[in-house]
Design a protein around this motif. Structure first.
Motif, PDB file in Angstrom:
ATOM      1  N   ILE A 242       0.833  -1.206   0.000  1.00 40.66           N
ATOM      2  CA  ILE A 242       0.000   0.000   0.000  1.00 40.66           C
ATOM      3  C   ILE A 242       0.867   1.255   0.000  1.00 40.66           C
ATOM      4  CG2 ILE A 242      -1.659   1.331   1.359  1.00 40.66           C
ATOM      5  CD1 ILE A 242      -2.885  -1.303   2.260  1.00 40.66           C
ATOM      6  N   LEU A 243       1.908   1.265   0.834  1.00 38.79           N
ATOM      7  CA  LEU A 243       2.808   2.419   0.864  1.00 38.79           C
ATOM      8  C   LEU A 243       3.494   2.621  -0.488  1.00 38.79           C
ATOM      9  CD1 LEU A 243       4.598   2.242   4.349  1.00 38.79           C
ATOM     10  CD2 LEU A 243       2.768   3.784   3.617  1.00 38.79           C
ATOM     11  N   THR A 244       3.894   1.512  -1.111  1.00 42.62           N
ATOM     12  CA  THR A 244       4.565   1.627  -2.420  1.00 42.62           C
ATOM     13  C   THR A 244       3.596   2.135  -3.481  1.00 42.62           C
ATOM     14  OG1 THR A 244       5.987  -0.237  -1.793  1.00 42.62           O
ATOM     15  CG2 THR A 244       5.943   0.383  -4.116  1.00 42.62           C
ATOM     16  N   LEU A 245       2.339   1.696  -3.431  1.00 41.02           N
ATOM     17  CA  LEU A 245       1.330   2.213  -4.361  1.00 41.02           C
ATOM     18  C   LEU A 245       1.120   3.706  -4.166  1.00 41.02           C
ATOM     19  CD1 LEU A 245      -1.399  -0.601  -4.345  1.00 41.02           C
ATOM     20  CD2 LEU A 245       0.019   0.117  -6.293  1.00 41.02           C
ATOM     21  N   ILE A 246       1.053   4.142  -2.917  1.00 35.95           N
ATOM     22  CA  ILE A 246       0.882   5.570  -2.637  1.00 35.95           C
ATOM     23  C   ILE A 246       2.088   6.356  -3.144  1.00 35.95           C
ATOM     24  CG2 ILE A 246       0.699   7.283  -0.796  1.00 35.95           C
ATOM     25  CD1 ILE A 246      -0.846   5.201   0.828  1.00 35.95           C
ATOM     26  N   ALA A 247       3.294   5.827  -2.882  1.00 33.81           N
ATOM     27  CA  ALA A 247       4.504   6.507  -3.347  1.00 33.81           C
ATOM     28  C   ALA A 247       4.556   6.578  -4.869  1.00 33.81           C
ATOM     29  CB  ALA A 247       5.736   5.791  -2.805  1.00 33.81           C
ATOM     30  N   SER A 248       4.167   5.484  -5.535  1.00 32.32           N
ATOM     31  CA  SER A 248       4.164   5.470  -7.003  1.00 32.32           C
ATOM     32  C   SER A 248       3.122   6.438  -7.553  1.00 32.32           C
ATOM     33  CB  SER A 248       3.895   4.052  -7.512  1.00 32.32           C
ATOM     34  OG  SER A 248       4.866   3.144  -7.033  1.00 32.32           O
ATOM     35  N   GLY A 249       1.929   6.456  -6.940  1.00 29.34           N
ATOM     36  CA  GLY A 249       0.896   7.398  -7.369  1.00 29.34           C
ATOM     37  C   GLY A 249       1.323   8.833  -7.178  1.00 29.34           C
ATOM     38  N   ASN A 250       2.039   9.110  -6.101  1.00 26.18           N
ATOM     39  CA  ASN A 250       2.531  10.465  -5.871  1.00 26.18           C
ATOM     40  C   ASN A 250       3.540  10.875  -6.939  1.00 26.18           C
ATOM     41  OD1 ASN A 250       2.888  12.854  -3.879  1.00 26.18           O
ATOM     42  ND2 ASN A 250       4.974  12.100  -4.137  1.00 26.18           N
ATOM     43  N   ILE A 251       4.386   9.930  -7.354  1.00 17.80           N
ATOM     44  CA  ILE A 251       5.359  10.223  -8.415  1.00 17.80           C
ATOM     45  C   ILE A 251       4.649  10.482  -9.740  1.00 17.80           C
ATOM     46  CG2 ILE A 251       7.194   9.193  -9.811  1.00 17.80           C
ATOM     47  CD1 ILE A 251       8.125   7.745  -7.254  1.00 17.80           C
ATOM     48  N   ILE A 252       3.644   9.667 -10.047  1.00 21.81           N
ATOM     49  CA  ILE A 252       2.929   9.811 -11.318  1.00 21.81           C
ATOM     50  C   ILE A 252       2.171  11.138 -11.382  1.00 21.81           C
ATOM     51  CG2 ILE A 252       1.064   8.843 -12.722  1.00 21.81           C
ATOM     52  CD1 ILE A 252       1.905   6.078 -11.664  1.00 21.81           C
ATOM     53  N   LEU A 269      11.786   2.256 -11.959  1.00 19.08           N
ATOM     54  CA  LEU A 269      11.676   1.617 -10.642  1.00 19.08           C
ATOM     55  C   LEU A 269      10.249   1.145 -10.372  1.00 19.08           C
ATOM     56  CD1 LEU A 269      13.926   4.029  -8.556  1.00 19.08           C
ATOM     57  CD2 LEU A 269      14.473   1.697  -9.285  1.00 19.08           C
ATOM     58  N   ILE A 270       9.260   1.893 -10.846  1.00 24.58           N
ATOM     59  CA  ILE A 270       7.870   1.465 -10.688  1.00 24.58           C
ATOM     60  C   ILE A 270       7.620   0.180 -11.471  1.00 24.58           C
ATOM     61  CG2 ILE A 270       5.469   2.074 -11.196  1.00 24.58           C
ATOM     62  CD1 ILE A 270       6.206   4.990 -10.638  1.00 24.58           C
ATOM     63  N   VAL A 271       8.104   0.128 -12.718  1.00 21.22           N
ATOM     64  CA  VAL A 271       7.982  -1.097 -13.514  1.00 21.22           C
ATOM     65  C   VAL A 271       8.729  -2.243 -12.838  1.00 21.22           C
ATOM     66  CG1 VAL A 271       8.534  -2.165 -15.736  1.00 21.22           C
ATOM     67  CG2 VAL A 271       7.664   0.185 -15.669  1.00 21.22           C
ATOM     68  N   PHE A 272       9.874  -1.924 -12.265  1.00 14.09           N
ATOM     69  CA  PHE A 272      10.693  -2.913 -11.568  1.00 14.09           C
ATOM     70  C   PHE A 272       9.918  -3.556 -10.414  1.00 14.09           C
ATOM     71  CE2 PHE A 272      15.214  -3.498  -9.616  1.00 14.09           C
ATOM     72  CZ  PHE A 272      14.978  -4.856  -9.510  1.00 14.09           C
ATOM     73  N   VAL A 273       9.303  -2.736  -9.569  1.00 11.76           N
ATOM     74  CA  VAL A 273       8.603  -3.280  -8.401  1.00 11.76           C
ATOM     75  C   VAL A 273       7.355  -4.059  -8.821  1.00 11.76           C
ATOM     76  CG1 VAL A 273       7.095  -1.304  -7.884  1.00 11.76           C
ATOM     77  CG2 VAL A 273       7.964  -2.707  -6.023  1.00 11.76           C
ATOM     78  N   VAL A 274       6.701  -3.627  -9.902  1.00  9.24           N
ATOM     79  CA  VAL A 274       5.540  -4.377 -10.413  1.00  9.24           C
ATOM     80  C   VAL A 274       5.972  -5.747 -10.923  1.00  9.24           C
ATOM     81  CG1 VAL A 274       3.775  -4.436 -12.214  1.00  9.24           C
ATOM     82  CG2 VAL A 274       4.173  -2.323 -10.935  1.00  9.24           C
ATOM     83  N   LEU A 275       7.079  -5.800 -11.658  1.00  9.62           N
ATOM     84  CA  LEU A 275       7.578  -7.076 -12.165  1.00  9.62           C
ATOM     85  C   LEU A 275       7.949  -8.013 -11.018  1.00  9.62           C
ATOM     86  CD1 LEU A 275       8.581  -8.958 -14.416  1.00  9.62           C
ATOM     87  CD2 LEU A 275      10.777  -7.746 -14.332  1.00  9.62           C
ATOM     88  N   ALA A 276       8.627  -7.486 -10.007  1.00  6.92           N
ATOM     89  CA  ALA A 276       9.010  -8.317  -8.864  1.00  6.92           C
ATOM     90  C   ALA A 276       7.782  -8.871  -8.148  1.00  6.92           C
ATOM     91  CB  ALA A 276       9.873  -7.503  -7.891  1.00  6.92           C
ATOM     92  N   PHE A 277       6.735  -8.055  -8.036  1.00  5.54           N
ATOM     93  CA  PHE A 277       5.521  -8.516  -7.368  1.00  5.54           C
ATOM     94  C   PHE A 277       4.808  -9.585  -8.205  1.00  5.54           C
ATOM     95  CE2 PHE A 277       0.995  -8.158  -6.182  1.00  5.54           C
ATOM     96  CZ  PHE A 277       1.102  -8.417  -4.822  1.00  5.54           C
ATOM     97  N   LEU A 278       4.790  -9.411  -9.525  1.00  2.00           N
ATOM     98  CA  LEU A 278       4.170 -10.424 -10.386  1.00  2.00           C
ATOM     99  C   LEU A 278       4.913 -11.761 -10.291  1.00  2.00           C
ATOM    100  CD1 LEU A 278       3.327  -8.344 -13.593  1.00  2.00           C
ATOM    101  CD2 LEU A 278       1.741  -9.188 -11.859  1.00  2.00           C
ATOM    102  N   LEU A 279       6.240 -11.700 -10.266  1.00  3.56           N
ATOM    103  CA  LEU A 279       7.017 -12.924 -10.123  1.00  3.56           C
ATOM    104  C   LEU A 279       6.807 -13.545  -8.742  1.00  3.56           C
ATOM    105  CD1 LEU A 279      10.325 -11.803 -11.868  1.00  3.56           C
ATOM    106  CD2 LEU A 279       8.634 -13.421 -12.743  1.00  3.56           C
ATOM    107  N   PHE A 280       6.593 -12.695  -7.746  1.00  2.00           N
ATOM    108  CA  PHE A 280       6.269 -13.185  -6.408  1.00  2.00           C
ATOM    109  C   PHE A 280       4.985 -14.006  -6.426  1.00  2.00           C
ATOM    110  CE2 PHE A 280       3.391 -12.145  -2.851  1.00  2.00           C
ATOM    111  CZ  PHE A 280       4.022 -12.817  -1.816  1.00  2.00           C
ATOM    112  N   LEU A 281       3.998 -13.575  -7.205  1.00  2.00           N
ATOM    113  CA  LEU A 281       2.734 -14.303  -7.295  1.00  2.00           C
ATOM    114  C   LEU A 281       2.860 -15.561  -8.151  1.00  2.00           C
ATOM    115  CD1 LEU A 281       0.229 -11.325  -7.773  1.00  2.00           C
ATOM    116  CD2 LEU A 281       0.692 -12.606  -5.670  1.00  2.00           C
ATOM    117  N   LEU A 282       3.724 -15.513  -9.178  1.00  2.00           N
ATOM    118  CA  LEU A 282       3.834 -16.631 -10.107  1.00  2.00           C
ATOM    119  C   LEU A 282       4.668 -17.775  -9.547  1.00  2.00           C
ATOM    120  CD1 LEU A 282       4.287 -14.794 -13.530  1.00  2.00           C
ATOM    121  CD2 LEU A 282       2.284 -16.055 -12.748  1.00  2.00           C
ATOM    122  N   TYR A 283       5.646 -17.447  -8.727  1.00  2.26           N
ATOM    123  CA  TYR A 283       6.536 -18.464  -8.183  1.00  2.26           C
ATOM    124  C   TYR A 283       6.258 -18.632  -6.698  1.00  2.26           C
ATOM    125  CZ  TYR A 283       9.299 -18.590 -12.471  1.00  2.26           C
ATOM    126  OH  TYR A 283       9.717 -18.756 -13.760  1.00  2.26           O
ATOM    127  N   GLY A 284       5.287 -19.470  -6.383  1.00  2.00           N
ATOM    128  CA  GLY A 284       4.907 -19.647  -4.990  1.00  2.00           C
ATOM    129  C   GLY A 284       6.016 -20.229  -4.143  1.00  2.00           C
TER     130      GLY A 284
END
Length: 342
Positions: A242-252, A269-284
Motif C-alpha cells: 500500500i505504501l509503495t502504491l501511494i509513493a508510485s501514485g505520488n510520483i505519477i 523503478l515502478i515497472v521494476f517493483v511491479v515485475l518483482a511482485f508479479l514474479l512473487f505471485l507466479l513463483y509460490g
C-alpha cells in the motif's frame, strides 16, 4: 510570537540524518536479535538449488561468519542504492533514507536471515541496475551493457531466477536511449559468456548438473496460494504494498516536479517493483526471494515519497511503519522460539 508560530508550523521531515541513523540502528538490532535466536542457521543447500550455492553452504565457517557475510551483502547493496541516489539525484533533496529503508526492509524479514542464495543474487542485481542507470544516454554503452548482463549471469549461478530481470534491463536500455543492435548483442554476449565458461567446466568435469538442476525450476511456475503465507507475513506485505502504491501514485501525479531523466529513472523503478511482485505471485515456492528483490525499488520509491512530502501525517506514518515492522519481526521471533524451543 511570530517566531514561535513559525517554528511550531514548520513542516516535519523524516529525511534528516537523525532519522536515518535511528532506522539503521533498528536494523542492526534486528540482526543482533536474529543472531541470538540463530534464525536461518545453519544454512542448508537444496536439491533444486544451483550446485555452486550448495558447495558454498558446505564450506560456510560458523554462525558468526555466515551472519557477517549476509549482513555485509545487505549493507553493500544499501550502499550501492545510496550511491545511485547520490550520483543520479533520484531524490531532489540530499538524504540517506534509501540506504536506511533498504536495510530496514531486509532486516525486518526473518526469511532473509542470515544468508541465502538470493542475498548474493540481489547484490549482483543492484550492481547491474546501477550500471544501467549510469549508462543513461551514453552514445556507446556496449561495454557497460556487457557488464550488466555479465553480472546478472554470474548472479544466476547462485540464484537462477535472476535471469527473469534481463528483459527488465532491455526495457531500461530502451527507456534510457541506449538500445541498438550493438548493445542488444552485447547484452546477449554478457550472459552468454558466463554460460560458455560454465559449459566448458561441465565438459571438463563431465558433470552437467549446473544446467540440469537449476534450469527446470526456472520454468516451474506455480501460483502463490494465500494459505502458503502466514497472516503476520501478509500484514507486512500488504502494508508495504500500500505504501509503495501511494509513493508510485505520488510520483505519477507530480512527475512535472522532477527532471526528465529523474522521471524516467523513477518510472523504471515502478515497472521494476511491479515485475518483482508479479514474479512473487507466479513463483509460490520462491516467493520470498522475489520479495527481497522488490525491496530494491521499493526503498527508493518510499524514500522519494517520505523525503519530498512534507506533511505531518507522512511524518507519523514513517515512524509508525518502523514500529510496525519491529513488532511484526518480534511476533515472528516469538513464534519461531516457540516452535524451536529456544
Amino acid at each position: 510570537m511570530r517566531n514561535q508560530r513559525r517554528s511550531f508550523t514548520k513542516p516535519r521531515t523524516v529525511s534528516d540524518l537523525n532519522t536515518c541513523i535511528y532506522t539503521v540502528i533498528v536494523s542492526l538490532l534486528c540482526w543482533i536479535v536474529g543472531y541470538g535466536f540463530s534464525v536461518g542457521y545453519p544454512v542448508y543447500g537444496e536439491i533444486t538449488a544451483p550446485p555452486l550455492w550448495n558447495a558454498i553452504c558446505r564450506i560456510l565457517l560458523g554462525k558468526t561468519i555466515t551472519y557477517l557475510t549476509g549482513f555485509l551483502l545487505m549493507a553493500g547493496g544499501a550502499f550501492m542504492i545510496h550511491r545511485a541516489n547520490f550520483v543520479l539525484m533520484l531524490i531532489r533533496e540530499k538524504t540517506y533514507l534509501p540506504f536506511a529503508l533498504y536495510m530496514l526492509l531486509i532486516s525486518t524479514n526473518l526469511d532473509f536471515f542470515p544468508l541465502t542464495a538470493t542475498s548474493a543474487g540481489i547484490f549482483c542485481l543492484i550492481l547491474s541496475i546501477y550500471q544501467l542507470f549510469v549508462s543513461y544516454h551514453m552514445p556507446d554503452a556496449t561495454s557497460r551493457v556487457f557488464n550488466i548482463t555479465f553480472i546478472i549471469g554470474t548472479g544466476s549461478l547462485l540464484w537462477v531466477h535472476i535471469l527473469w530481470f534481463i528483459p527488465l534491463c532491455w526495457y531500461g536500455m530502451y527507456t534510457f536511449k541506449i538500445w541498438n543492435i550493438r548493445t542488444f548483442l552485447a547484452s546477449l554476449l554478457g550472459v552468454g559468456t558466463v554460460y560458455w565458461f560454465l559449459l566448458g567446466w561441465c565438459v571438463w568435469t563431465r558433470d552437467f548438473t549446473p544446467f540440469t538442476v537449476p534450469f527446470p525450476t526456472l520454468l516451474k511456475v506455480g501460483m502463490l496460494s494465500f494459505t502458503d503465507v502466514g497472516w503476520i507475513h501478509w500484514i507486512g506485505l500488504v502494508y508495504v504494498s500500500i505504501l509503495t502504491l501511494i509513493a508510485s501514485g505520488n510520483i505519477i501525479t507530480h512527475d512535472y516536479a522532477d527532471a526528465l531523466r529523474t522521471r524516467q529513472f523513477l518510472w523504471f523503478l515502478i515497472v521494476f517493483v511491479v515485475l518483482a511482485f508479479l514474479l512473487f505471485l507466479l513463483y509460490g515456492q520462491e516467493s520470498d526471494e522475489f520479495l527481497g528483490v522488490a525491496c530494491l525499488p521499493a526503498s527508493i520509491l518510499l524514500a522519494h515519497f517520505f523525503t519530498l512530502t512534507h506533511r505531518k501525517i507522512v511524518f507519523w506514518i514513517y515512524h509508525f511503519s518502523v514500529v510496525l515492522f519491529v513488532i511484526l519481526i518480534f511476533v515472528r521471533l516469538w513464534n519461531f522460539s516457540s516452535v524451536t524451543g529456544i
